[in-house]
Design an enzyme around this catalytic site. Structure first.
Site, mmCIF file in Angstrom:
data_model
loop_
_atom_site.group_PDB
_atom_site.id
_atom_site.type_symbol
_atom_site.label_atom_id
_atom_site.label_comp_id
_atom_site.label_asym_id
_atom_site.label_seq_id
_atom_site.Cartn_x
_atom_site.Cartn_y
_atom_site.Cartn_z
ATOM 1 N N LYS A 34 -1.923 0.143 -25.217
ATOM 2 C CA LYS A 34 -2.263 0.065 -26.644
ATOM 3 C C LYS A 34 -0.965 0.127 -27.452
ATOM 4 O O LYS A 34 -0.158 -0.779 -27.322
ATOM 5 C CB LYS A 34 -3.268 1.165 -26.979
ATOM 6 N N ARG B 255 -1.704 -2.761 -18.639
ATOM 7 C CA ARG B 255 -3.012 -2.111 -18.709
ATOM 8 C C ARG B 255 -3.046 -0.962 -17.702
ATOM 9 O O ARG B 255 -2.901 -1.195 -16.496
ATOM 10 C CB ARG B 255 -4.070 -3.164 -18.360
ATOM 11 N N GLU C 6 -0.663 4.836 -0.591
ATOM 12 C CA GLU C 6 -1.472 6.029 -0.899
ATOM 13 C C GLU C 6 -0.636 7.294 -0.785
ATOM 14 O O GLU C 6 0.173 7.430 0.141
ATOM 15 C CB GLU C 6 -2.643 6.126 0.084
ATOM 16 N N TYR D 96 0.839 -1.206 0.000
ATOM 17 C CA TYR D 96 0.000 0.000 0.000
ATOM 18 C C TYR D 96 0.869 1.249 0.000
ATOM 19 O O TYR D 96 1.861 1.305 0.706
ATOM 20 C CB TYR D 96 -0.915 0.027 1.238
ATOM 21 N N ASP E 269 -6.285 13.357 -25.617
ATOM 22 C CA ASP E 269 -6.304 11.954 -25.195
ATOM 23 C C ASP E 269 -5.621 11.156 -26.296
ATOM 24 O O ASP E 269 -6.211 10.866 -27.329
ATOM 25 C CB ASP E 269 -7.762 11.522 -24.996
ATOM 26 N N THR F 285 -3.463 5.773 -22.390
ATOM 27 C CA THR F 285 -3.374 4.440 -21.826
ATOM 28 C C THR F 285 -1.934 3.990 -22.029
ATOM 29 O O THR F 285 -1.195 4.589 -22.819
ATOM 30 C CB THR F 285 -4.289 3.442 -22.564
HETATM 31 C C1 LIG Z 1 -8.909 3.086 -24.884
HETATM 32 C C2 LIG Z 1 -9.201 4.501 -24.715
HETATM 33 C C3 LIG Z 1 -9.480 5.051 -23.456
HETATM 34 C C4 LIG Z 1 -9.770 4.248 -22.221
HETATM 35 O O1 LIG Z 1 -8.929 3.321 -21.802
HETATM 36 P P1 LIG Z 1 -9.353 2.221 -20.721
HETATM 37 O O2 LIG Z 1 -8.038 1.846 -20.159
HETATM 38 O O3 LIG Z 1 -10.053 1.147 -21.469
HETATM 39 O O4 LIG Z 1 -10.242 2.856 -19.714
HETATM 40 C C5 LIG Z 1 -9.633 6.420 -23.369
HETATM 41 N N1 LIG Z 1 -9.530 7.190 -24.452
HETATM 42 C C6 LIG Z 1 -9.300 6.705 -25.673
HETATM 43 C C7 LIG Z 1 -9.199 7.643 -26.830
HETATM 44 C C8 LIG Z 1 -9.146 5.345 -25.859
HETATM 45 O O5 LIG Z 1 -8.955 4.860 -27.078
#
Ligand SMILES: *Cc1c(COP(=O)(O)O)cnc(C)c1O
Length: 415
Positions: free
Chosen positions: A250, A256, A69, A67, A221, A247
């Site tokens: 990807k 993840r 925090e 932990y 994003d 993220t």
């Molecule tokens: C995949 C994605 C997310 C969210 O990711 P998670 O880890 O699945 O919550 C946010 N924004 C965009 C543009 C994405 O492609």
């Protein structure tokens, strides 16, 4: 790691599955079946990838038992309190190292928070920094290629904020004139740029200029294209955006999870929007995985990999165009593209299901001005990041295009 011909050249996964079976034969068995599915399938889901075994090992390490925090000591310069637990000497160093390496990866002096558990949670916290409930946000809708967290009514974003959406032009490209017009009309406090199903380069510089003109903050994003930004295959949002979320699983090919970068003056707000506002204890094992991922992203091999992902995507997309298929925007600049099935009597879902049966995995996706429902859709999204990790080159993807074409021809006859 899985090879391109459906084998595994290491024992890592199999040994771990045997280990799990000692405690739970059921879970071990199901993981084993998923492992076999992944190993044998052709994976075309644009948001997936295979991280290294080093990343997996970090995520399965003893750090999961800790932990922590709060924030490590080095982050206290942003005005944060330190940790709320003892014994954080080593996780502090790991989290600090992780932050340092990610700044190196993007060659930036932006602040970074590596604690968000996912991309959606990163976005939840980033909105909190920029807007209050009821404020106006200009964004890219889900059905045009945005993400759920970009203002969908079924998501917190559409629920908490007053969303206005810019759209794509008749060719499927983001319409910057529309962005400008809507920004002047609705006077947003925040503009969101970035997408989950958009095959073209996004002009972050123009987004930044528009945001500045109307006095809004810009949040980019880059969840899908972060790896391309690292390799220089997509223009960087750094310098243009106030907040950048991503993220890590990807195109970045890590564990993840999520991250938030921000202009230094927003650092304290970002940190408190993650903890204690949105989350409790950070996942230090995942943060270690993110640090390993950063280290891998700094190598020239990783940049070569991303260049190959983009080359593969262009060749794969061209193979469909050559066979007479319609592709949204007529091509791709990045790691994915969208087949337009609106002229066919079967849906994106039908194609997804039929391909599943022959071991090709992709996902149905809405296309601009889709006449079918989100459950059916008139498109499928196709990405090259995972199979490129497994060594696929242009020719391999052209072969897959031919297999998908054969399946579609069959479906035209029988479905
Ligand atoms: C995949 C994605 C997310 C969210 O990711 P998670 O880890 O699945 O919550 C946010 N924004 C965009 C543009 C994405 O492609």
């Amino acid at each position: 790691m899985f090879t391109k011909d459906g084998k595994d050249d290491s024992r890592y996964n199999r040994d771990n599955i045997e280990f799990i079976k000692h405690s739970s034969p059921t879970v071990g068995e199901l993981i084993e079946r998923e492992y076999e599915r992944q190993k044998g399938n052709i994976e075309l889901i644009a948001s997936e990838n295979y991280s290294s075994e080093a990343v997996l090992a970090a995520c399965g390490s003893c750090l999961s038992w800790k932990y922590a925090e709060g924030y490590p000591e080095a982050e206290r310069k942003t005005g944060n309190r330190g940790r709320y637990y003892g014994g954080t000497e080593f996780v502090d160093q790991i989290e600090e190292y992780c932050c340092k390496k990610w700044k190196e990866v993007f060659d930036t002096d932006y602040h970074v928070n590596v604690q968000p558990h996912s991309g959606s949670q990163a976005n939840f916290s980033a909105y909190r920094v920029a807007v209050d409930p009821g404020d106006t946000v200009l964004s890219f809708s889900l059905d045009n290629g945005g993400h759920l967290t970009h203002g969908s009514p079924v998501n917190f974003s559409g629920n908490l904020y007053d969303m206005v959406f810019y759209s794509v032009d008749h060719n499927g490209f983001i319409d910057m004139e529309d962005v400008c017009k809507k920004a002047r009309e609705c006077n947003p406090k925040l503009i969101v740029a970035g997408a989950s199903a958009y095959a073209r380069t996004i002009d972050f510089k123009s987004f930044g200029e528009i945001a500045k003109e109307v006095g809004a903050l810009l949040m980019v994003d880059m969840a899908h294209i972060a790896g391309l930004v690292v390799a220089g295959d997509h223009p960087s949002p750094f310098g243009h955006a106030d907040l950048i979320t991503t993220t890590t699983h990807k195109t970045l090919r890590g564990p993840r999870g999520g991250m938030i970068f921000s202009k230094p003056e927003l650092a304290k707000k970002v940190d408190s929007a993650v903890f204690p506002y949105a989350q409790g204890g950070p996942l230090e094992h995942i943060i270690a995985g993110k640090a390993v991922c950063a280290e891998e992203a700094l190598t020239s091999e990783y940049k070569e990999y991303i260049h190959q992902v983009v080359k593969n995507s262009k060749a794969f997309c061209q193979a469909f165009l050559d066979m007479g298929y319609k592709v949204v925007t007529g091509g791709t600049d990045n790691h994915l593209f969208m087949l337009d099935l609106s002229d066919y009597h079967f849906s994106g879902k039908d194609l997804q299901d039929e391909l599943d049966k022959i071991g090709i995995t992709l996902n149905k996706n809405m296309i601009p001005e889709d006449k079918r429902s989100p459950k059916e859709t008139s498109g499928v999204r196709i990405g090259t990041a995972p199979m490129t990790t497994r060594g696929y080159l242009e020719d391999d993807f052209v072969k897959v295009a031919k297999r998908i074409d054969a399946k579609i021809k069959e479906m035209e006859k029988y479905l």
